[in-house]
Design a protein around this motif. Sequence first.
Motif, PDB file in Angstrom:
ATOM      1  N   PHE A 252       9.094   1.368   4.719  1.00 14.21           N
ATOM      2  CA  PHE A 252       8.637   2.573   5.415  1.00 14.21           C
ATOM      3  C   PHE A 252       8.339   3.684   4.409  1.00 14.21           C
ATOM      4  O   PHE A 252       8.576   4.862   4.665  1.00 14.21           O
ATOM      5  CB  PHE A 252       9.695   3.009   6.433  1.00 14.21           C
ATOM      6  N   CYS A 253       7.850   3.303   3.219  1.00 12.22           N
ATOM      7  CA  CYS A 253       7.584   4.284   2.157  1.00 12.22           C
ATOM      8  C   CYS A 253       6.571   5.351   2.601  1.00 12.22           C
ATOM      9  O   CYS A 253       6.657   6.504   2.168  1.00 12.22           O
ATOM     10  CB  CYS A 253       7.050   3.594   0.911  1.00 12.22           C
ATOM     11  N   CYS A 256       8.359   8.262   3.823  1.00 18.45           N
ATOM     12  CA  CYS A 256       9.671   8.499   3.204  1.00 18.45           C
ATOM     13  C   CYS A 256       9.832   9.952   2.744  1.00 18.45           C
ATOM     14  O   CYS A 256       9.152  10.405   1.823  1.00 18.45           O
ATOM     15  CB  CYS A 256       9.876   7.553   2.029  1.00 18.45           C
ATOM     16  N   ARG A 258      12.845  11.089   1.763  1.00 18.76           N
ATOM     17  CA  ARG A 258      14.211  11.011   1.262  1.00 18.76           C
ATOM     18  C   ARG A 258      14.291  11.178  -0.258  1.00 18.76           C
ATOM     19  O   ARG A 258      13.468  10.608  -0.985  1.00 18.76           O
ATOM     20  CB  ARG A 258      14.736   9.596   1.557  1.00 18.76           C
ATOM     21  N   ARG A 260      17.438  11.546  -3.546  1.00 14.57           N
ATOM     22  CA  ARG A 260      18.845  11.267  -3.829  1.00 14.57           C
ATOM     23  C   ARG A 260      19.355  12.147  -4.953  1.00 14.57           C
ATOM     24  O   ARG A 260      18.630  12.399  -5.927  1.00 14.57           O
ATOM     25  CB  ARG A 260      19.009   9.794  -4.230  1.00 14.57           C
ATOM     26  N   LEU A 271      14.635   4.938  -4.233  1.00 12.57           N
ATOM     27  CA  LEU A 271      15.707   3.982  -4.511  1.00 12.57           C
ATOM     28  C   LEU A 271      15.347   3.067  -5.668  1.00 12.57           C
ATOM     29  O   LEU A 271      16.206   2.534  -6.358  1.00 12.57           O
ATOM     30  CB  LEU A 271      15.928   3.161  -3.233  1.00 12.57           C
ATOM     31  N   TYR A 272      14.062   2.862  -5.877  1.00 15.35           N
ATOM     32  CA  TYR A 272      13.607   1.951  -6.935  1.00 15.35           C
ATOM     33  C   TYR A 272      13.190   2.690  -8.211  1.00 15.35           C
ATOM     34  O   TYR A 272      12.704   2.068  -9.140  1.00 15.35           O
ATOM     35  CB  TYR A 272      12.428   1.121  -6.430  1.00 15.35           C
ATOM     36  N   ARG A 303       5.569  13.617  -6.994  1.00 16.14           N
ATOM     37  CA  ARG A 303       6.118  12.312  -6.570  1.00 16.14           C
ATOM     38  C   ARG A 303       5.035  11.404  -5.967  1.00 16.14           C
ATOM     39  O   ARG A 303       4.293  11.804  -5.078  1.00 16.14           O
ATOM     40  CB  ARG A 303       7.195  12.558  -5.515  1.00 16.14           C
ATOM     41  N   ASP A 305       6.105   7.883  -5.616  1.00 16.28           N
ATOM     42  CA  ASP A 305       6.902   6.651  -5.477  1.00 16.28           C
ATOM     43  C   ASP A 305       6.682   5.959  -4.133  1.00 16.28           C
ATOM     44  O   ASP A 305       6.694   6.602  -3.090  1.00 16.28           O
ATOM     45  CB  ASP A 305       8.399   6.968  -5.596  1.00 16.28           C
ATOM     46  N   ARG A 306       6.530   4.666  -4.194  1.00 13.86           N
ATOM     47  CA  ARG A 306       6.503   3.802  -2.999  1.00 13.86           C
ATOM     48  C   ARG A 306       7.147   2.483  -3.405  1.00 13.86           C
ATOM     49  O   ARG A 306       6.543   1.407  -3.307  1.00 13.86           O
ATOM     50  CB  ARG A 306       5.063   3.568  -2.540  1.00 13.86           C
ATOM     51  N   GLY A 307       8.391   2.587  -3.875  1.00 11.35           N
ATOM     52  CA  GLY A 307       9.063   1.470  -4.539  1.00 11.35           C
ATOM     53  C   GLY A 307       9.081   0.176  -3.746  1.00 11.35           C
ATOM     54  O   GLY A 307       8.696  -0.881  -4.255  1.00 11.35           O
ATOM     55  N   ALA A 308       9.539   0.227  -2.498  1.00 14.19           N
ATOM     56  CA  ALA A 308       9.693  -1.006  -1.729  1.00 14.19           C
ATOM     57  C   ALA A 308       8.339  -1.634  -1.413  1.00 14.19           C
ATOM     58  O   ALA A 308       8.196  -2.859  -1.410  1.00 14.19           O
ATOM     59  CB  ALA A 308      10.467  -0.732  -0.439  1.00 14.19           C
TER      60      ALA A 308
HETATM   61 FE1  SF4 Z   1      11.450   5.830   0.063  1.00 11.43          FE
HETATM   62 FE2  SF4 Z   1      11.442   4.539  -2.245  1.00 11.43          FE
HETATM   63 FE3  SF4 Z   1      12.765   3.528  -0.134  1.00 11.43          FE
HETATM   64 FE4  SF4 Z   1      10.058   3.551  -0.213  1.00 11.43          FE
HETATM   65  S1  SF4 Z   1      11.455   2.417  -1.558  1.00 11.43           S
HETATM   66  S2  SF4 Z   1      11.355   4.128   1.517  1.00 11.43           S
HETATM   67  S3  SF4 Z   1       9.676   5.498  -1.276  1.00 11.43           S
HETATM   68  S4  SF4 Z   1      13.230   5.442  -1.236  1.00 11.43           S
END
Ligand code: SF4
Length: 339
Positions: A252-253, A256, A258, A260, A271-272, A303, A305-308
């Motif tokens: 669900f990037c 996102c 969120r 940390r 997270l990644y 930012r 980031d779209r790690g997942a």
């Molecule tokens: Fe958010 Fe990164 Fe998790 Fe994607 S992988 S939902 S961008 S914290």
Amino acid sequence: MSPLDQHARPLRNLRVSVTDRCNLRCQYCMPEQDYVWLPREDLLHFEEVDRLVDVFLDLGVDKVRLTGGEPLLRKDLPALVERLAHKPRLRDLAMTTNGVLLAAAAADLHRAGLHRLTVSLDTLQRDRFRRLARFDELDRVLAGLDAAAAVFPGFKIDTVVIRGVNDDELVPMVAFARARGAEVRFIEYMDVGGATHWSPGQVVSRQEMLASIAAHYGPVTPLDETSSAPADRYRLEDGTVFGIIASTTAPFCADCDRARLTADGMFYLCLYAAAGHDLRAPVRAGDDAAALAGYITRIWTARSDRGAEQRLALGDRTTLIPASALRRNPHWEMHTKGG
Ligand code: SF4
Ligand code: SAM
Ligand code: SF4
């Protein structure tokens, strides 16, 4: 006014890790024998967390979740809860705990003003718990859940589902949560830093989870909700509601919001993410709220980031970071970054 990142995502949600230590060693999070811990003198004091949360509130954050490591290992945690809980702009103050120390803490946390509680529990079987978490603590967690049910009605239970480990417990877990007035959320196994034994074959997808729950309970109806919360929620015919967090197969990037904050004040955007941004140094140097807000805004607006999603796009994937490399930077671990 919330800054927007490169994908027009606002900053609304902050997960604050209060310690990197843990009293369990869950195989999917901390599977190794030894860990490099953050130096104690680097941990943010409660006043420093408080100051930073105020800056994040100025920037539009309205949800904070306390996490870790195991947050209940942080001395005097209710004192931090009390500082944060009564901030008018903080709509939601939650905490995620493994529940081991919860029986003695639940009432204090409630009195201090904690709004919501999530307890992680992956199995109801004692031997399995001991194998999975490497401590024989299921009884204490169950006592913690009872204490939570008394003061946090509707609390959440988070269950990481791993094929061949606990994927036969979806149905009992739904019944267990319902009996305590709780809502269970099943989480797909993620290849985050720390999950050094992760493999794609161990991921049980949302579709599979829904199929096995429906096979026992009958039709499952998705709830029609719009929120940036990661869980998709479903209702059974008897009205029981449960959630699924499809973080691995359907990330669900795109929505996102969120970020940390680690226990030592590193600000992570995903997270990644391989690297974070040090907020402890400017806080300890005495930077004022406007300077901190400017710094955080510059970081957030850059930012992307779209790690997942990026991990998913790889197709053929193995562990994110091998155990040998993790030792070089404790911040790469889920238990340090704050899950
Ligand atoms: Fe958010 Fe990164 Fe998790 Fe994607 S992988 S939902 S961008 S914290
Ligand atoms: N110690 C507390 C606990 O376990 O609730 C809080 C920190 S823990 C890192 C936060 C959450 O991350 C837990 O619910 C845990 O199950 C989840 N988690 C850790 N590693 C994970 C993984 N590899 N995949 C999915 N969830 C994971
Ligand atoms: Fe388990 Fe949470 Fe500790 Fe990780 S931080 S080992 S998920 S209890």
